[in-house]
Design an enzyme around this catalytic site. Structure first.
Site, PDB file in Angstrom:
ATOM      1  N   TYR A   1      -3.910   4.023   6.215  1.00 53.45           N
ATOM      2  CA  TYR A   1      -4.153   3.475   7.475  1.00 53.45           C
ATOM      3  C   TYR A   1      -6.530   4.395   7.713  1.00 53.45           C
ATOM      4  O   TYR A   1      -6.987   3.297   8.304  1.00 53.45           O
ATOM      5  CB  TYR A   1      -3.828   3.129   8.138  1.00 53.45           C
TER       6      TYR A   1
ATOM      7  N   LYS B   1       0.723  -0.716  -0.271  1.00 56.82           N
ATOM      8  CA  LYS B   1      -0.459   0.128  -0.477  1.00 56.82           C
ATOM      9  C   LYS B   1       1.223   1.258   0.180  1.00 56.82           C
ATOM     10  O   LYS B   1       2.370   0.934   0.706  1.00 56.82           O
ATOM     11  CB  LYS B   1      -0.918  -0.599   1.209  1.00 56.82           C
TER      12      LYS B   1
HETATM   13  P1  NAD Z   1      12.607   1.289   2.265  1.00 58.93           P
HETATM   14  O1  NAD Z   1      12.936   2.419   1.899  1.00 58.93           O
HETATM   15  O2  NAD Z   1      13.187   1.604   3.368  1.00 58.93           O
HETATM   16  O3  NAD Z   1      12.707   0.067   0.848  1.00 58.93           O
HETATM   17  C1  NAD Z   1      12.424   0.610  -0.840  1.00 58.93           C
HETATM   18  C2  NAD Z   1      13.192  -0.569  -1.340  1.00 58.93           C
HETATM   19  O4  NAD Z   1      13.198  -0.359  -2.772  1.00 58.93           O
HETATM   20  C3  NAD Z   1      14.795  -0.306  -1.158  1.00 58.93           C
HETATM   21  O5  NAD Z   1      15.467  -1.644  -0.794  1.00 58.93           O
HETATM   22  C4  NAD Z   1      15.586   0.397  -2.133  1.00 58.93           C
HETATM   23  O6  NAD Z   1      16.820  -0.155  -2.705  1.00 58.93           O
HETATM   24  C5  NAD Z   1      14.149  -0.469  -3.367  1.00 58.93           C
HETATM   25  N1  NAD Z   1      13.951   1.145  -3.994  1.00 58.93           N
HETATM   26  C6  NAD Z   1      14.826   0.413  -5.619  1.00 58.93           C
HETATM   27  N2  NAD Z   1      14.109   1.119  -6.001  1.00 58.93           N
HETATM   28  C7  NAD Z   1      13.876   2.818  -5.741  1.00 58.93           C
HETATM   29  C8  NAD Z   1      14.355   4.018  -6.058  1.00 58.93           C
HETATM   30  N3  NAD Z   1      14.620   4.442  -7.732  1.00 58.93           N
HETATM   31  N4  NAD Z   1      14.540   4.845  -4.847  1.00 58.93           N
HETATM   32  C9  NAD Z   1      14.397   3.947  -3.421  1.00 58.93           C
HETATM   33  N5  NAD Z   1      14.879   3.042  -3.312  1.00 58.93           N
HETATM   34  C10 NAD Z   1      14.535   1.974  -4.291  1.00 58.93           C
HETATM   35  O7  NAD Z   1      10.907   1.325   2.187  1.00 58.93           O
HETATM   36  P2  NAD Z   1      10.007   0.416   2.927  1.00 58.93           P
HETATM   37  O8  NAD Z   1       9.199   1.072   4.469  1.00 58.93           O
HETATM   38  O9  NAD Z   1      10.606  -0.811   3.416  1.00 58.93           O
HETATM   39  O10 NAD Z   1       8.571   0.948   1.932  1.00 58.93           O
HETATM   40  C11 NAD Z   1       8.668   0.445   0.820  1.00 58.93           C
HETATM   41  C12 NAD Z   1       6.792  -0.041   0.998  1.00 58.93           C
HETATM   42  O11 NAD Z   1       6.079  -0.656   1.342  1.00 58.93           O
HETATM   43  C13 NAD Z   1       6.037   1.421   0.782  1.00 58.93           C
HETATM   44  O12 NAD Z   1       5.018   1.437  -0.670  1.00 58.93           O
HETATM   45  C14 NAD Z   1       5.706   1.709   1.542  1.00 58.93           C
HETATM   46  O13 NAD Z   1       4.469   2.566   1.832  1.00 58.93           O
HETATM   47  C15 NAD Z   1       5.446  -0.126   2.176  1.00 58.93           C
HETATM   48  N6  NAD Z   1       5.104  -0.134   3.258  1.00 58.93           N
HETATM   49  C16 NAD Z   1       4.132  -1.226   3.817  1.00 58.93           C
HETATM   50  C17 NAD Z   1       4.069  -1.058   5.131  1.00 58.93           C
HETATM   51  C18 NAD Z   1       2.883  -1.729   5.850  1.00 58.93           C
HETATM   52  O14 NAD Z   1       2.895  -1.813   7.037  1.00 58.93           O
HETATM   53  N7  NAD Z   1       2.241  -2.599   4.928  1.00 58.93           N
HETATM   54  C19 NAD Z   1       4.647  -0.767   6.649  1.00 58.93           C
HETATM   55  C20 NAD Z   1       6.056   0.568   5.569  1.00 58.93           C
HETATM   56  C21 NAD Z   1       6.065   0.569   4.600  1.00 58.93           C
END
Ligand code: NAD
Length: 371
Positions: free
Chosen positions: A221, A136
């Site tokens: 949320y 999401k």
């Molecule tokens: P994060 O920044 O920790 O991880 C993102 C990943 O994507 C990294 O490994 C990064 O290297 C990669 N990536 C690939 N292309 C990229 C680019 N062009 N720029 C930046 N990063 C790139 O982020 P996250 O917290 O893991 O969030 C990722 C997704 O998960 C989002 O859509 C977020 O909304 C979702 N999320 C959901 C929950 C939940 O509880 N459902 C919780 C946190 C995050």
């Protein structure tokens, strides 16, 4: 034992692959060796902070297994491959992952990249003939969400959105109470979702990669919660934005938005989405005959919840473990979740987000029945 409790136990038991009849107190002790049915073989795309959490949680799954990795960072692949025993042939980067179509050992890809990449990556995974689980918000607007739904339909693969709360036991118990009329006619919902965001250079504050600010990330949320707690689709939206730090929160990145949703049965939701207040995670549902309060309501848990009848005591299970086991059942066995998690469900939230941004911009009430 009442029917509501049986219902929640059934959901929770099936989530960990246990026989339906069990005593909730020995949930973990007995979660050993009962399951020998089909297993969903999953590749995670995006090995960031949430991807790490999902991978860890999947180690306790019965019906889902981490078997593949997609990342742009070779060092992460090396580390994860060793940790999770993933073979080289199941590892890809963002340029070559379309080749996954020739890999019979992967059933589904879980897209956990920044929001602005979800649509493109989902469409490519669908074209490769694999099921998609996407985090999401599913995209950065409803148009992208619909494109993702259409692409997965055309490719005959399933699209599920990572709505982990749709499988959380206390949430399900309250939703079941609401549907059973235990609160009477629902009049009001309050959703408060927020945290103080750190590093100003992160992708969450970059419009191209995030699609917006707090609303896309955490406000969703409250939107989603209002819909499942009230059990109807909203028909109008009003919204107001405040911004205390226009340097950190640039044009198109919302810091704080208050919004209101009107429902056809007469209920109103009043919600706050913000990157400026920590630990804001509360749902309150009020009906004519009763109420429910959840705080925390959508964090990683344990969730705390009480109603006019008392405290809810369903055991905490790691949300992503339950989610992935349940999603395996949906993909492999066509199981129907109690609260939907399909692409269409994601589009409903995206339409509301579009309408909220529109209401902020115009200062007008937006009619959702025409979107
Ligand atoms: P994060 O920044 O920790 O991880 C993102 C990943 O994507 C990294 O490994 C990064 O290297 C990669 N990536 C690939 N292309 C990229 C680019 N062009 N720029 C930046 N990063 C790139 O982020 P996250 O917290 O893991 O969030 C990722 C997704 O998960 C989002 O859509 C977020 O909304 C979702 N999320 C959901 C929950 C939940 O509880 N459902 C919780 C946190 C995050």
């Amino acid at each position: 034992m009442g029917t509501r409790r049986e219902f929640v136990q059934k959901i929770t038991a099936s989530a960990v692959g246990l026989p339906i009849l069990f005593n909730s107190t020995n949930l973990f002790a007995d979660s050993g060796s009962f399951y020998d049915g089909p297993v969903l073989r999953v590749a995670i795309m995006g090995l960031g902070s949430y991807g790490t959490r999902v991978a860890e949680a999947m180690q306790s799954c019965k019906r889902a297994k981490l078997v593949g990795l997609i990342s742009g960072t070779p060092a992460k692949i090396t580390k994860w491959k060793a940790k999770y025993n993933v073979p080289d042939k199941n590892c890809y980067n963002y340029e070559n992952f379309d080749r996954i179509k020739d890999n019979p050992d992967i059933d589904a890809v879980y897209v956990i990249t920044p929001n602005g990449l979800h649509c493109e990556f989902t469409k490519r995974v669908a074209l490769a003939g694999k099921h998609v689980i996407c985090e999401k918000p599913m995209g950065i607007n409803a148009r992208e969400g619909q494109e993702m739904v259409d692409a997965c339909k055309a490719a005959n693969v399933k699209l599920l959105i990572g709505y982990r709360m749709h499988f959380e036991a206390k949430t399900l118990e309250i939703v079941q109470m609401s549907r059973a009329g235990e609160f009477g006619k629902i009049i009001f919902f309050q959703g408060q979702s927020g945290f103080i965001i750190g590093d100003p250079n992160q992708w969450r504050l970059n419009k191209k990669l995030s699609g917006g600010g707090a609303m896309m990330d955490i406000g969703i949320y409250s939107i989603n919660g209002a819909r499942y707690m009230i059990g109807e689709e909203p028909i109008w939206v009003t919204a107001q934005e405040t911004k205390n730090d226009p340097v950190k929160f640039k044009e198109g990145i919302d810091e704080t938005i208050q919004f209101q949703l009107g429902f056809p049965g007469g209920a109103v939701a009043s919600c706050l989405s913000t990157y400026a207040v920590n630990h804001l995670d509360r749902f309150y549902l009020a009906g004519i005959d009763g109420w429910a309060e959840m705080q925390p309501s959508t964090g990683y848990g344990p969730i705390k919840a009480r109603t006019h009848k008392g405290e809810l005591t369903d055991p905490h299970i790691t949300h992503q473990t339950v989610q992935m086991d349940e999603m395996a059942g949906i993909i492999l066995e066509n199981k129907e979740p109690f609260i939907p998690v399909d692409g269409e469900e994601g589009v409903k939230d995206m339409k509301i987000i579009d309408a909220i941004y529109n209401a902020v911009k115009t200062g007008k009430k937006v009619d959702l029945t025409r979107t």
